[in-house]
Write an enzyme that holds these catalytic residues in place. Structure first.
Site, mmCIF file in Angstrom:
data_model
loop_
_atom_site.group_PDB
_atom_site.id
_atom_site.type_symbol
_atom_site.label_atom_id
_atom_site.label_comp_id
_atom_site.label_asym_id
_atom_site.label_seq_id
_atom_site.Cartn_x
_atom_site.Cartn_y
_atom_site.Cartn_z
ATOM 1 N N GLY A 1 23.670 -34.261 39.400
ATOM 2 C CA GLY A 1 22.658 -35.124 40.129
ATOM 3 C C GLY A 1 21.338 -34.526 40.265
ATOM 4 N N ASN B 1 34.893 -25.812 27.343
ATOM 5 C CA ASN B 1 34.995 -27.143 28.050
ATOM 6 C C ASN B 1 36.304 -26.903 28.925
ATOM 7 O OD1 ASN B 1 35.741 -29.716 29.295
ATOM 8 N ND2 ASN B 1 33.908 -30.754 28.280
ATOM 9 N N CYS C 1 36.805 -31.328 31.581
ATOM 10 C CA CYS C 1 36.630 -32.535 31.323
ATOM 11 C C CYS C 1 38.005 -33.346 31.783
ATOM 12 C CB CYS C 1 36.640 -32.961 29.808
ATOM 13 S SG CYS C 1 36.680 -34.460 29.334
HETATM 14 C C1 LIG Z 1 29.024 -40.364 29.620
HETATM 15 C C2 LIG Z 1 29.103 -39.058 29.801
HETATM 16 C C3 LIG Z 1 29.717 -38.124 28.986
HETATM 17 C C4 LIG Z 1 30.109 -36.850 29.113
HETATM 18 N N1 LIG Z 1 30.601 -36.054 28.426
HETATM 19 C C5 LIG Z 1 30.706 -34.687 28.641
HETATM 20 C C6 LIG Z 1 31.276 -33.863 27.395
HETATM 21 O O1 LIG Z 1 31.542 -34.417 26.223
HETATM 22 N N2 LIG Z 1 31.478 -32.561 27.852
HETATM 23 C C7 LIG Z 1 30.988 -32.073 29.178
HETATM 24 O O2 LIG Z 1 31.135 -30.814 29.259
HETATM 25 N N3 LIG Z 1 30.563 -32.770 30.076
HETATM 26 C C8 LIG Z 1 30.365 -34.199 29.712
HETATM 27 N N4 LIG Z 1 29.788 -34.853 30.728
HETATM 28 C C9 LIG Z 1 29.455 -34.374 32.246
HETATM 29 C C10 LIG Z 1 27.806 -33.947 31.905
HETATM 30 O O3 LIG Z 1 27.814 -33.132 31.079
HETATM 31 C C11 LIG Z 1 27.507 -33.469 33.404
HETATM 32 O O4 LIG Z 1 28.013 -32.134 33.427
HETATM 33 C C12 LIG Z 1 27.686 -34.298 34.457
HETATM 34 O O5 LIG Z 1 27.408 -35.814 34.013
HETATM 35 C C13 LIG Z 1 27.062 -34.069 35.727
HETATM 36 O O6 LIG Z 1 25.697 -34.061 35.779
HETATM 37 P P1 LIG Z 1 24.888 -35.365 36.012
HETATM 38 O O7 LIG Z 1 24.785 -35.606 37.334
HETATM 39 O O8 LIG Z 1 23.394 -34.774 35.652
HETATM 40 O O9 LIG Z 1 25.132 -36.415 35.200
HETATM 41 C C14 LIG Z 1 29.690 -36.458 30.476
HETATM 42 C C15 LIG Z 1 28.757 -37.183 31.434
HETATM 43 C C16 LIG Z 1 28.856 -38.397 31.093
HETATM 44 C C17 LIG Z 1 28.046 -39.221 32.286
#
Ligand SMILES: Cc1cc2nc3c(=O)[nH]c(=O)nc-3n(C[C@H](O)[C@H](O)[C@H](O)COP(=O)(O)O)c2cc1C
Length: 393
Positions: A262, A123, A126
């Site tokens: 998204g 990662n 973040c």
């Molecule tokens: C509440 C929340 C917690 C997340 N925690 C992590 C995490 O622990 N590690 C990580 O690599 N990405 C984390 N993400 C990012 C997601 O893995 C993802 O890459 C990001 O939300 C974009 O995708 P989406 O548009 O489908 O949400 C988190 C996202 C959300 C909404």
């Protein structure tokens, strides 16, 4: 079956690291919904602070994650171990550590491999680990515990150093989840590739701030936080940026890409693959609409494959890249908007664009002057009954 870094996935759907992947019960639900893999909730050896899930949610637009409860290493190992025993999911272990301490990365990776992880997902995305501090106070204010996540992912030398250590530490593939908060993701992805990474993952995470209450001194609308931090964007607002990131990496490296950000419908996921993704990730859509969103996406993708006569997902990956060129190499084709008068309902929406002199309403029907039409296509998008199409001359 799809091969990703030598690991077989039954379909392209991976549940992104998030609260969706933080308990064994949710991983079981993910599998029931049809996901082929999951990236488990971010693990530290010992997390620097214990956040509770706090986020700003704007349906149809996006969400900003302020923070979420992460896992300490022991919890994460237990989750991987249980998931291995109770599911057939392919498991990415999402890990992070101080970017200046390769030994810690090595420990996390080795332990997760021993516990049964199929791939390591380093990662470097973040923003809540250090980038939010840097964005307010500058680099000087970052303490040694804040060099993880996106701060590491902005630094090609550090990415390379960590990837090398990870590759020396484990036999399973090492995928790097990169921050989009850089000038050119191709540079950081290339640094990971040159250091031996097996794959790249990108999804959302653009540094963002929430809407504020303009009638209440600019206070953010969400109440269960004492302020705001630059947070990580997810959801629909990130989709088009995601296409760009994935295509950029697909063009500039030879690494297989996991693309997300998204993806709400199966069509979104197919498009992400056409821009170069081998696998896709989903988080926000399932957090908003439940596991049935995943089931619908998986089913939709499978049916699409059959309907279109593709033998496997590999035939979709990267299809759109043939159209990608630099702006200077784009050729504007001659043409203009054309109205189907039978369909036109005379609403006048197409007449409004302030930059356009080409559209007039005559007897409650849109009429286009081809000489004046600049060919932007906005009227086509505005028309509620699809009576306008852009026609090539
Ligand atoms: C509440 C929340 C917690 C997340 N925690 C992590 C995490 O622990 N590690 C990580 O690599 N990405 C984390 N993400 C990012 C997601 O893995 C993802 O890459 C990001 O939300 C974009 O995708 P989406 O548009 O489908 O949400 C988190 C996202 C959300 C909404």
């Amino acid at each position: 079956m799809i091969q990703y870094c030598g690991v077989s996935f039954k379909n392209p759907m991976v549940i992104a690291s998030s609260p969706l992947t933080s308990t064994i019960d949710r991983l079981i639900e993910a599998e029931k919904a049809g996901a082929a893999g999951v990236s488990t909730k971010l693990a530290f050896i010992k997390q620097p602070f214990y956040g509770k899930l706090r986020m700003h949610t704007y349906l149809k637009n996006g969400s900003i994650i302020c923070y979420d409860r992460r896992h300490d290493m022991e919890e994460s190992l237990k989750l991987i171990d249980e998931a291995k025993k109770r599911t057939s999911l392919k498991l990415f272990a999402n890990i992070t550590h101080d970017g200046t301490d390769p030994d810690g990365w090595s420990l996390l990776a080795r332990k997760h491999e021993e516990a049964g992880a199929d791939l390591i997902e380093a990662n470097m995305v973040c923003p809540n680990v250090g980038l939010s501090t840097r964005n307010i106070f500058g680099s000087e204010a970052i303490s040694s515990s804040e060099h993880g996540g996106a701060v590491t992912g902005q630094n090609p030398e550090r990415i390379a150093a960590i990837v090398k250590v990870l590759k020396d530490s484990v036999k399973i593939p090492v995928v790097v989840k990169l921050t989009p908060n850089v000038a050119d993701i191709g540079v950081t992805a290339k640094a990971a590739e040159n250091a031996g990474a097996d794959g790249i993952c990108v999804a959302g995470a653009q540094s963002s701030l929430p809407l504020v209450d303009i009638y209440n001194e600019g206070k953010p609308g969400y109440h269960l936080l004492n302020g705001v931090a630059h947070g990580s964007l997810g959801g629909p607002a990130t989709k088009l940026m995601g296409f760009s990131l994935v295509a950029n990496i697909a063009k500039k490296t030879n690494l297989p890409v996991i693309g997300g950000g998204g993806l709400e419908t199966w069509e979104d996921s197919i498009m992400m693959m056409m821009w170069g993704a081998t696998l896709v990730t989903v988080c926000t859509a399932a957090m908003w609409y439940g596991w049935e969103n995943i089931a619908k996406q998986v089913e939709g993708m499978e049916k699409y494959l059959q309907k279109m006569g593709y033998d496997d997902y590999g035939q979709i990956t990267g299809k759109s890249l043939q159209y990608l060129r630099s702006s200077k190499d784009l050729e504007a084709l001659k043409g203009w908007a054309s109205v189907n008068t039978e369909k036109c309902i005379g609403c006048g929406k197409c007449e409004k664009p302030a930059h356009c002199d080409a559209v007039r309403m005559v007897n409650k029907k849109a009429v286009i002057d081809p000489e004046k039409c600049v060919g932007c296509g906005i009227c086509e998008a505005l028309c509620p009954v699809k009576a306008i199409v852009m026609k090539q001359a």
